[in-house]
Design a protein around this motif. Structure first.
Motif, PDB file in Angstrom:
ATOM      1  N   UNK A 293       0.834  -1.203   0.000  1.00 12.86           N
ATOM      2  CA  UNK A 293       0.000   0.000   0.000  1.00 12.86           C
ATOM      3  C   UNK A 293       0.867   1.251   0.000  1.00 12.86           C
ATOM      4  N   UNK A 294       1.817   1.332   0.928  1.00 13.20           N
ATOM      5  CA  UNK A 294       2.636   2.539   1.010  1.00 13.20           C
ATOM      6  C   UNK A 294       3.612   2.642  -0.153  1.00 13.20           C
ATOM      7  N   UNK A 295       4.012   1.520  -0.730  1.00 12.44           N
ATOM      8  CA  UNK A 295       4.926   1.577  -1.871  1.00 12.44           C
ATOM      9  C   UNK A 295       4.258   2.185  -3.097  1.00 12.44           C
ATOM     10  N   UNK A 296       3.009   1.833  -3.336  1.00  8.81           N
ATOM     11  CA  UNK A 296       2.366   2.238  -4.590  1.00  8.81           C
ATOM     12  C   UNK A 296       1.253   3.261  -4.441  1.00  8.81           C
ATOM     13  N   UNK A 297       0.744   3.473  -3.248  1.00  4.95           N
ATOM     14  CA  UNK A 297      -0.400   4.356  -3.057  1.00  4.95           C
ATOM     15  C   UNK A 297       0.008   5.619  -2.317  1.00  4.95           C
ATOM     16  N   UNK A 298      -0.929   6.536  -2.196  1.00  3.09           N
ATOM     17  CA  UNK A 298      -0.737   7.748  -1.422  1.00  3.09           C
ATOM     18  C   UNK A 298      -1.622   7.688  -0.181  1.00  3.09           C
ATOM     19  N   UNK A 429      20.759  14.640  -2.093  1.00  2.00           N
ATOM     20  CA  UNK A 429      19.649  13.768  -1.716  1.00  2.00           C
ATOM     21  C   UNK A 429      18.402  14.624  -1.613  1.00  2.00           C
ATOM     22  N   UNK A 430      17.349  14.226  -2.317  1.00  2.00           N
ATOM     23  CA  UNK A 430      16.068  14.922  -2.284  1.00  2.00           C
ATOM     24  C   UNK A 430      14.978  13.950  -1.829  1.00  2.00           C
ATOM     25  N   UNK A 431      13.961  14.477  -1.151  1.00  2.00           N
ATOM     26  CA  UNK A 431      12.837  13.667  -0.693  1.00  2.00           C
ATOM     27  C   UNK A 431      11.541  14.352  -1.090  1.00  2.00           C
ATOM     28  N   UNK A 432      10.673  13.635  -1.784  1.00  2.00           N
ATOM     29  CA  UNK A 432       9.354  14.144  -2.164  1.00  2.00           C
ATOM     30  C   UNK A 432       8.424  14.007  -0.961  1.00  2.00           C
ATOM     31  N   UNK A 433       7.921  15.093  -0.401  1.00  2.00           N
ATOM     32  CA  UNK A 433       7.040  14.991   0.766  1.00  2.00           C
ATOM     33  C   UNK A 433       5.799  14.147   0.451  1.00  2.00           C
ATOM     34  N   UNK A 434       5.553  13.111   1.254  1.00  2.00           N
ATOM     35  CA  UNK A 434       4.390  12.257   1.041  1.00  2.00           C
ATOM     36  C   UNK A 434       4.477  11.382  -0.186  1.00  2.00           C
ATOM     37  N   UNK A 435       5.645  11.346  -0.842  1.00  2.00           N
ATOM     38  CA  UNK A 435       5.777  10.605  -2.092  1.00  2.00           C
ATOM     39  C   UNK A 435       5.910   9.109  -1.882  1.00  2.00           C
ATOM     40  N   UNK A 436       5.527   8.340  -2.915  1.00  2.00           N
ATOM     41  CA  UNK A 436       5.648   6.883  -2.860  1.00  2.00           C
ATOM     42  C   UNK A 436       6.825   6.430  -3.714  1.00  2.00           C
ATOM     43  N   UNK A 437       6.789   5.174  -4.151  1.00  2.00           N
ATOM     44  CA  UNK A 437       7.908   4.590  -4.884  1.00  2.00           C
ATOM     45  C   UNK A 437       8.015   5.124  -6.314  1.00  2.00           C
ATOM     46  N   UNK A 438       7.069   5.949  -6.718  1.00  2.00           N
ATOM     47  CA  UNK A 438       7.131   6.576  -8.034  1.00  2.00           C
ATOM     48  C   UNK A 438       7.642   8.004  -7.981  1.00  2.00           C
TER      49      UNK A 438
END
Length: 499
Positions: A293-298, A429-438
């Motif tokens: 769920x967390x890998x592919x969904x929001x 290193x960058x992090x997308x807030x709330x982002x998943x594996x995409x």
């Protein structure tokens, strides 16, 4: 002192040793062949070196390359599927060869080239990764060795790891630089992001920069606290509680749901020799649902998760199918990913996390069932190398340069990311807030996205000002317009895979 300068000094010190035969490079045969080909090209002996020749003819003229298909595109690109002859063992080439698939998306000789290591089976439809769009360049994509059909028969699985694939990449890129002489970048997502980093570790000067998306870095397989902490803190308490309750309910109703799981697999012709029994396969799938769920969904998709107390059996089973797949743990499905599970069991490691909320409902030892070894056929021996990933990690921190890591804030694979160190040069290193594996550069906050884009253009030789990316992020030129090739590229990178 930059890593490039360090390597230059080391090279100078080693020259006398090479002169007297004190050291020998593993690829000496390749070097001699490359020199001979270069001498021949100076006399115009090969279409590969003729810039007026058709790109198909040039590619086909490179020794070891066989063009198997050209597919039409509607974007003005040329797209070719091909194979390249690779040694089974780059350090003992007399053991034989195999054909490794790759593809070329041709944009132009004057454009940068992006080398895409997807880490799995090659996608065979024209597509473009985000860096390729940003630099409006060519793209060379390689199939990871031992994914079919890029697998020698019989397969010596001890040759399926990090070091051999890095050498595959080096050999192919070196061959294609004969045609594409502008700057090269490397990229990949997930296992492909890891692979692009592995390639740089062993051949740091092959490309000008690397953009590695959502690449996990599991340096200590016995320390799984980061994954447990992730599942204790990701999203809202309400979403976490809902997911855990639905997952547990799949086991509470096992007596009703598992027979339907077995019936679906029987209808599909599934067998369970690798995992052992349908019961083990069902439980392994349940263990995967929250991770998937967390890998592919929001987090917003939490509204679609069944409410354990009121959900029907149909709703729960449909959720299981959506997250883990009813046939996902069958022999037939797992066979597609044997090369991944083998590498996880021997080099990459596999994640563990706290499942105490399932206490009293599990039939098997969680760590034994969920281990990568369980997903590898018993006929293939595995021995874990605990030094493989720490070696990569140390290199990134001490010597890595021009590497960009992009993660998703809500992606479980990012719980153990790559970190930069004092020796990391021109790396980010960058992090997308709330982002998943995409997650990717385009999904970053606007200022970070512009900054990262400017850095990619700089590495590709398109940035103009070679100073800090922040100084010209606002003036960076956008890449080619987003189009069908990019849609297909996103589809391939978000395809459901074990990693």
């Amino acid at each position: 002192m930059t890593t490039k300068l360090k390597r230059l000094l080391v090279s100078v010190l080693l020259i006398p040793l090479f002169a007297v035969g004190g050291l020998a490079a593993p690829a000496s045969a390749d070097s001699g062949r490359a020199a001979a080909e270069a001498a021949g090209s100076a006399h115009g002996r090969s279409p590969a070196d003729d810039p007026t020749a058709d790109i198909k003819d040039r590619l086909a003229a490179i020794p070891g390359v066989t063009i198997t298909e050209e597919q039409p595109t509607t974007t003005g690109h040329r797209y070719f599927l091909a194979t390249y002859t690779q040694p089974i063992d780059h350090f003992r080439p007399w053991l034989g060869t195999f054909q490794q698939r790759f593809s070329v998306l041709h944009r132009g000789y004057d454009r940068p080239t992006v080398f895409y290591t997807n880490g799995y089976t090659l996608g065979t439809t024209p597509s473009r990764t985000e860096p390729t769009r940003l630099v409006d360049g060519n793209q060379v994509s390689i199939e990871y060795r031992y994914f079919t059909p890029s697998r020698p028969e019989p397969a010596d699985w001890s040759k399926a790891g990090i070091r051999q694939q890095a050498a595959d990449s080096h050999k192919l890129v070196t061959a294609l630089k004969r045609i594409y002489q502008a700057e090269w970048l490397s990229t990949g997502a997930s296992k492909g992001g890891m692979s692009s980093t592995f390639y740089r570790r062993f051949y740091p000067d092959d490309v000008a920069g690397t953009i590695a998306y959502v690449a996990p870095n599991n340096t200590d397989v016995n320390d799984y606290s980061a994954y447990s902490d992730f599942f204790r803190t990701v999203g809202t308490p309400e979403c976490r509680a809902k997911l855990n309750a639905a997952q547990r309910e799949l086991l509470v109703r096992r007596d009703r749901l598992e027979p339907r799981f077995i019936a679906a697999n029987t209808a599909a012709g599934s067998t369970f020799t690798t995992l052992g029994t349908p019961d083990r396969a069902y439980e392994a799938g349940v263990l995967d649902v929250v991770w998937a769920f967390w890998q592919y969904s929001l987090e917003s998709d939490c509204a679609k998760v069944p409410v354990a107390a009121t959900a029907t059996d149909d709703e729960l089973l449909a959720w299981y199918d959506a997250e883990s797949g009813l046939t996902g743990n069958s022999d037939q499905s797992l066979a597609k990913y044997t090369a991944y599970y083998y590498q996880a069991a021997t080099e990459l490691g596999a994640p563990y996390f706290d499942v105490s909320h399932l206490q009293g409902q599990l039939h098997y030892d969680y760590k034994e069932l969920y281990s990568a070894r369980s997903y590898v056929p018993k006929s293939i021996p595995t021995v874990f190398n605990p030094y493989a990933m720490p070696d990569i990690d140390r290199w990134v921190k001490r010597e890595g340069e021009r590497i960009m890591f992009v993660y998703g804030g809500n992606d479980p694979w990012g719980a153990k990311p790559f970190h930069l160190g004092r020796g990391s040069d021109d790396s980010y290193v960058y992090v997308v807030p709330g982002g998943n594996h995409g997650s990717n550069i385009g999904k970053l906050p606007a200022d970070q996205s512009a900054e990262a884009t400017a850095k990619v253009l700089e590495w590709a030789g398109l940035g103009g000002d070679q100073g800090d990316a922040r100084s010209f992020a606002k003036s960076a030129q956008p890449g080619a317009p987003f189009g069908p090739l990019d849609v297909e590229g996103q589809r391939l990178e978000q395809e459901r895979r074990p990693l």
